[in-house]
Design an enzyme around this catalytic site. Structure first.
Site, short mmCIF file in Angstrom:
data_model
loop_
_atom_site.label_atom_id
_atom_site.label_comp_id
_atom_site.label_asym_id
_atom_site.label_seq_id
_atom_site.Cartn_x
_atom_site.Cartn_y
_atom_site.Cartn_z
N ASN A 46 -41.30 116.67 62.37
CA ASN A 46 -42.04 116.48 61.13
C ASN A 46 -41.81 115.05 60.66
OD1 ASN A 46 -43.14 116.50 58.60
ND2 ASN A 46 -41.73 118.01 57.72
N LYS A 56 -43.22 113.56 58.26
CA LYS A 56 -43.38 113.39 56.81
C LYS A 56 -44.27 112.16 56.53
CE LYS A 56 -39.13 115.95 56.21
NZ LYS A 56 -37.92 116.26 55.42
N HIS A 60 -43.60 123.98 53.13
CA HIS A 60 -42.45 123.08 53.34
C HIS A 60 -41.76 122.85 51.99
CE1 HIS A 60 -39.99 119.58 54.14
NE2 HIS A 60 -40.00 119.99 55.40
N GLY A 70 -32.45 116.40 54.96
CA GLY A 70 -32.30 114.97 54.69
C GLY A 70 -30.95 114.60 54.10
P1 13P Z 1 -34.24 116.41 58.16
O1 13P Z 1 -34.17 116.75 59.63
O2 13P Z 1 -34.45 114.98 57.87
O3 13P Z 1 -33.09 117.05 57.43
O4 13P Z 1 -35.57 117.16 57.59
C1 13P Z 1 -35.76 118.51 57.85
C2 13P Z 1 -37.16 118.86 57.50
O5 13P Z 1 -37.53 118.90 56.34
C3 13P Z 1 -38.10 119.13 58.60
O6 13P Z 1 -39.27 119.70 58.13
#
Ligand code: 13P
Length: 250
Positions: free
Chosen positions: A8, A10, A96, A175
Protein backbone atom coordinates in the site's frame (compact mmCIF):
# COMPACT_ATOMS: atom_id res chain seq x y z
CA UNK A 1 -4.29 -20.86 -0.01
CA UNK A 2 -2.19 -18.51 -2.15
CA UNK A 3 -0.51 -15.95 0.11
CA UNK A 4 -0.96 -12.30 -0.87
CA UNK A 5 1.83 -9.75 -0.42
CA UNK A 6 0.28 -6.32 -0.81
CA UNK A 7 2.11 -2.98 -1.06
CA UNK A 8 0.00 0.00 0.00
CA UNK A 9 1.88 3.00 -1.30
CA UNK A 10 -0.63 5.43 0.26
CA UNK A 11 -0.06 9.04 -0.99
CA UNK A 12 3.42 8.44 -2.40
CA UNK A 13 5.01 8.31 -5.85
CA UNK A 14 4.67 10.11 -9.16
CA UNK A 15 3.98 8.11 -12.32
CA UNK A 16 7.69 7.83 -13.15
CA UNK A 17 8.57 6.73 -9.62
CA UNK A 18 5.77 4.16 -9.59
CA UNK A 19 6.81 2.67 -12.93
CA UNK A 20 10.44 2.43 -11.84
CA UNK A 21 9.60 0.88 -8.46
CA UNK A 22 7.27 -1.67 -10.09
CA UNK A 23 9.93 -2.61 -12.67
CA UNK A 24 12.55 -3.01 -9.94
CA UNK A 25 10.17 -5.03 -7.79
CA UNK A 26 9.39 -7.50 -10.59
CA UNK A 27 13.10 -7.90 -11.33
CA UNK A 28 14.13 -8.33 -7.68
CA UNK A 29 11.25 -10.75 -7.02
CA UNK A 30 11.99 -13.05 -9.96
CA UNK A 31 12.41 -15.93 -7.49
CA UNK A 32 8.90 -15.48 -6.07
CA UNK A 33 8.14 -18.85 -4.42
CA UNK A 34 5.11 -20.85 -5.60
CA UNK A 35 1.92 -20.18 -3.66
CA UNK A 36 2.54 -16.44 -3.44
CA UNK A 37 1.24 -13.43 -5.36
CA UNK A 38 2.02 -9.72 -5.19
CA UNK A 39 -0.34 -6.76 -5.25
CA UNK A 40 0.77 -3.15 -5.70
CA UNK A 41 -1.67 -0.45 -4.57
CA UNK A 42 -0.46 2.97 -5.79
CA UNK A 43 -2.36 6.27 -5.81
CA UNK A 44 -5.01 6.45 -8.59
CA UNK A 45 -2.78 8.70 -10.70
CA UNK A 46 -0.04 6.05 -10.82
CA UNK A 47 -2.20 2.97 -11.51
CA UNK A 48 -1.48 2.86 -15.25
CA UNK A 49 2.23 3.60 -14.76
CA UNK A 50 2.44 0.81 -12.17
CA UNK A 51 0.76 -1.58 -14.62
CA UNK A 52 3.29 -0.55 -17.25
CA UNK A 53 6.14 -1.19 -14.81
CA UNK A 54 4.80 -4.66 -13.99
CA UNK A 55 4.76 -5.28 -17.72
CA UNK A 56 2.49 -8.33 -17.63
CA UNK A 57 4.61 -10.27 -15.10
CA UNK A 58 2.62 -13.25 -13.83
CA UNK A 59 1.33 -13.19 -10.24
CA UNK A 60 1.72 -9.40 -10.01
CA UNK A 61 -1.48 -7.35 -9.72
CA UNK A 62 -2.51 -3.75 -9.16
CA UNK A 63 -5.22 -2.42 -6.90
CA UNK A 64 -6.73 0.83 -5.69
CA UNK A 65 -6.72 2.39 -2.25
CA UNK A 66 -10.28 3.63 -2.52
CA UNK A 67 -13.37 4.03 -4.75
CA UNK A 68 -16.89 5.41 -4.55
CA UNK A 69 -19.87 3.02 -4.51
CA UNK A 70 -21.68 4.21 -7.63
CA UNK A 71 -21.30 3.46 -11.34
CA UNK A 72 -21.03 7.14 -12.41
CA UNK A 73 -22.63 10.47 -11.69
CA UNK A 74 -22.24 13.75 -9.85
CA UNK A 75 -19.61 12.69 -7.31
CA UNK A 76 -16.87 15.28 -7.73
CA UNK A 77 -13.45 13.92 -6.88
CA UNK A 78 -14.51 10.29 -6.77
CA UNK A 79 -13.59 7.22 -8.85
CA UNK A 80 -15.83 4.26 -9.73
CA UNK A 81 -14.92 0.57 -9.66
CA UNK A 82 -15.38 0.41 -13.46
CA UNK A 83 -12.79 3.19 -13.88
CA UNK A 84 -10.33 1.17 -11.77
CA UNK A 85 -10.97 -2.01 -13.75
CA UNK A 86 -10.37 0.06 -16.89
CA UNK A 87 -6.76 0.71 -15.74
CA UNK A 88 -6.20 -3.02 -15.25
CA UNK A 89 -6.59 -2.85 -11.46
CA UNK A 90 -8.29 -5.94 -10.06
CA UNK A 91 -8.24 -5.28 -6.28
CA UNK A 92 -9.31 -2.45 -3.98
CA UNK A 93 -9.09 -1.68 -0.29
CA UNK A 94 -12.06 -0.69 1.84
CA UNK A 95 -12.08 0.49 5.44
CA UNK A 96 -8.39 1.29 5.70
CA UNK A 97 -7.61 2.81 9.08
CA UNK A 98 -6.65 6.14 7.48
CA UNK A 99 -9.99 6.31 5.61
CA UNK A 100 -11.81 5.54 8.84
CA UNK A 101 -9.85 7.75 11.23
CA UNK A 102 -8.47 10.57 9.03
CA UNK A 103 -11.20 10.80 6.38
CA UNK A 104 -14.07 9.93 8.72
CA UNK A 105 -15.56 6.90 6.94
CA UNK A 106 -18.11 5.06 9.08
CA UNK A 107 -18.76 1.31 9.30
CA UNK A 108 -21.99 1.48 7.27
CA UNK A 109 -20.30 3.33 4.38
CA UNK A 110 -17.39 0.87 4.44
CA UNK A 111 -19.97 -1.92 4.18
CA UNK A 112 -21.71 -0.22 1.27
CA UNK A 113 -18.39 0.13 -0.55
CA UNK A 114 -17.31 -3.45 0.12
CA UNK A 115 -20.51 -4.92 -1.32
CA UNK A 116 -20.56 -2.50 -4.26
CA UNK A 117 -16.93 -3.14 -5.17
CA UNK A 118 -17.41 -6.91 -5.14
CA UNK A 119 -20.58 -6.67 -7.23
CA UNK A 120 -18.70 -4.48 -9.71
CA UNK A 121 -16.04 -7.15 -10.19
CA UNK A 122 -13.23 -5.99 -7.93
CA UNK A 123 -11.52 -8.25 -5.40
CA UNK A 124 -11.95 -6.37 -2.14
CA UNK A 125 -9.69 -6.26 0.90
CA UNK A 126 -11.71 -5.07 3.90
CA UNK A 127 -9.38 -3.58 6.52
CA UNK A 128 -10.23 -3.72 10.21
CA UNK A 129 -8.36 -3.03 13.43
CA UNK A 130 -8.60 -1.56 16.90
CA UNK A 131 -7.17 1.69 18.27
CA UNK A 132 -4.79 1.51 21.24
CA UNK A 133 -7.40 2.81 23.66
CA UNK A 134 -9.84 0.15 22.48
CA UNK A 135 -7.22 -2.57 22.97
CA UNK A 136 -6.38 -1.26 26.45
CA UNK A 137 -10.08 -1.27 27.32
CA UNK A 138 -10.35 -4.95 26.33
CA UNK A 139 -12.52 -4.15 23.32
CA UNK A 140 -10.62 -6.04 20.60
CA UNK A 141 -13.38 -8.60 19.97
CA UNK A 142 -16.10 -5.97 20.12
CA UNK A 143 -14.37 -3.69 17.60
CA UNK A 144 -13.53 -6.48 15.15
CA UNK A 145 -17.03 -7.92 15.42
CA UNK A 146 -18.61 -4.55 14.67
CA UNK A 147 -16.26 -3.66 11.80
CA UNK A 148 -16.58 -7.09 10.18
CA UNK A 149 -20.34 -7.57 10.64
CA UNK A 150 -21.13 -4.08 9.30
CA UNK A 151 -18.36 -4.22 6.70
CA UNK A 152 -19.76 -7.43 5.21
CA UNK A 153 -23.47 -6.85 5.93
CA UNK A 154 -24.49 -6.51 2.27
CA UNK A 155 -22.07 -9.03 0.76
CA UNK A 156 -24.01 -11.99 -0.69
CA UNK A 157 -23.49 -15.24 1.25
CA UNK A 158 -22.49 -17.00 -1.98
CA UNK A 159 -19.70 -14.51 -2.79
CA UNK A 160 -16.66 -16.15 -4.41
CA UNK A 161 -14.49 -16.62 -1.28
CA UNK A 162 -11.27 -15.83 -3.13
CA UNK A 163 -12.69 -12.38 -4.03
CA UNK A 164 -12.85 -11.15 -0.46
CA UNK A 165 -9.95 -10.76 1.92
CA UNK A 166 -9.77 -9.24 5.38
CA UNK A 167 -6.77 -7.26 6.56
CA UNK A 168 -6.22 -7.03 10.31
CA UNK A 169 -4.28 -3.81 10.88
CA UNK A 170 -4.15 -2.71 14.51
CA UNK A 171 -4.20 1.09 14.30
CA UNK A 172 -1.45 1.36 16.94
CA UNK A 173 0.91 -0.69 14.74
CA UNK A 174 0.48 1.33 11.53
CA UNK A 175 3.49 3.46 10.70
CA UNK A 176 4.72 3.33 14.30
CA UNK A 177 7.35 0.58 14.12
CA UNK A 178 5.30 -1.21 16.80
CA UNK A 179 4.48 -4.57 15.27
CA UNK A 180 1.87 -6.76 16.95
CA UNK A 181 3.52 -9.79 18.51
CA UNK A 182 2.79 -13.34 17.30
CA UNK A 183 0.33 -13.97 20.15
CA UNK A 184 -1.58 -10.78 19.37
CA UNK A 185 -1.70 -11.55 15.65
CA UNK A 186 -2.82 -15.15 16.26
CA UNK A 187 -5.56 -14.05 18.64
CA UNK A 188 -6.94 -11.43 16.25
CA UNK A 189 -6.74 -13.65 13.18
CA UNK A 190 -8.57 -16.52 14.92
CA UNK A 191 -11.27 -14.04 15.86
CA UNK A 192 -11.52 -12.82 12.27
CA UNK A 193 -11.70 -16.39 10.93
CA UNK A 194 -14.44 -17.26 13.43
CA UNK A 195 -16.48 -14.22 12.43
CA UNK A 196 -16.07 -15.03 8.73
CA UNK A 197 -17.22 -18.60 9.39
CA UNK A 198 -20.26 -17.35 11.29
CA UNK A 199 -21.18 -15.17 8.32
CA UNK A 200 -20.23 -17.34 5.33
CA UNK A 201 -19.89 -20.88 6.71
CA UNK A 202 -17.25 -23.27 5.34
CA UNK A 203 -16.20 -21.06 2.36
CA UNK A 204 -14.77 -18.63 4.94
CA UNK A 205 -11.79 -20.97 5.20
CA UNK A 206 -10.88 -19.94 1.63
CA UNK A 207 -10.94 -16.20 2.42
CA UNK A 208 -7.53 -14.65 3.00
CA UNK A 209 -6.73 -12.83 6.21
CA UNK A 210 -3.78 -10.44 5.88
CA UNK A 211 -1.81 -8.81 8.67
CA UNK A 212 -0.71 -5.18 8.39
CA UNK A 213 1.17 -2.83 10.69
CA UNK A 214 4.94 -2.22 10.62
CA UNK A 215 5.72 -5.33 8.57
CA UNK A 216 9.43 -5.15 7.60
CA UNK A 217 11.94 -7.41 5.84
CA UNK A 218 13.19 -8.70 9.19
CA UNK A 219 9.82 -9.68 10.69
CA UNK A 220 7.91 -10.77 7.57
CA UNK A 221 8.95 -14.44 7.59
CA UNK A 222 7.81 -14.96 11.16
CA UNK A 223 4.48 -13.21 10.58
CA UNK A 224 3.66 -14.96 7.31
CA UNK A 225 4.26 -18.38 8.91
CA UNK A 226 1.60 -17.86 11.61
CA UNK A 227 -1.70 -19.77 11.53
CA UNK A 228 -4.48 -17.91 9.75
CA UNK A 229 -2.06 -15.38 8.26
CA UNK A 230 -2.61 -15.58 4.51
CA UNK A 231 -0.59 -12.54 3.53
CA UNK A 232 0.59 -9.10 4.58
CA UNK A 233 -0.42 -5.52 3.79
CA UNK A 234 2.65 -3.34 3.93
CA UNK A 235 2.92 0.46 4.02
CA UNK A 236 6.29 2.11 4.66
CA UNK A 237 8.45 -0.91 3.84
CA UNK A 238 6.73 -1.35 0.48
CA UNK A 239 7.93 1.97 -0.93
CA UNK A 240 11.40 0.71 -1.80
CA UNK A 241 11.54 -2.22 -4.22
CA UNK A 242 14.55 -3.62 -2.40
CA UNK A 243 12.76 -3.77 0.98
CA UNK A 244 9.47 -5.04 -0.40
CA UNK A 245 11.15 -7.71 -2.52
CA UNK A 246 12.82 -9.01 0.66
CA UNK A 247 9.35 -9.26 2.20
CA UNK A 248 7.76 -11.12 -0.73
CA UNK A 249 10.71 -13.55 -0.78
CA UNK A 250 10.86 -13.91 3.04
P1 13P B 1 3.02 0.45 7.76
O1 13P B 1 3.52 -0.84 7.15
O2 13P B 1 3.76 1.65 7.32
O3 13P B 1 2.89 0.30 9.25
O4 13P B 1 1.51 0.65 7.22
C1 13P B 1 0.59 -0.38 7.33
C2 13P B 1 -0.59 -0.06 6.50
O5 13P B 1 -1.37 0.82 6.82
C3 13P B 1 -0.80 -0.82 5.26
O6 13P B 1 -2.06 -0.60 4.73
Amino acid sequence: MIKLFAANWKMHKTQAEAKQTAEDLVRLSAALPPGREVLVIPPFTALSATMAGIGGAGRFHTGAQNFYPATHGAFTGEISPAMLLDTGATFALTGHSERRHVLGELDAFVGQKTAFGLAAGLKVILCVGEKIEERKAGQLAEVLTRQIRLGLADVPKDVVPEDISLAYEPVWAIGTGLVAGPAEILEAHVLVRKLLEEIFGAPARRMRILYGGSVKPDNAAEIIALDNVDGVLVGGASLKADDFSRIVLA
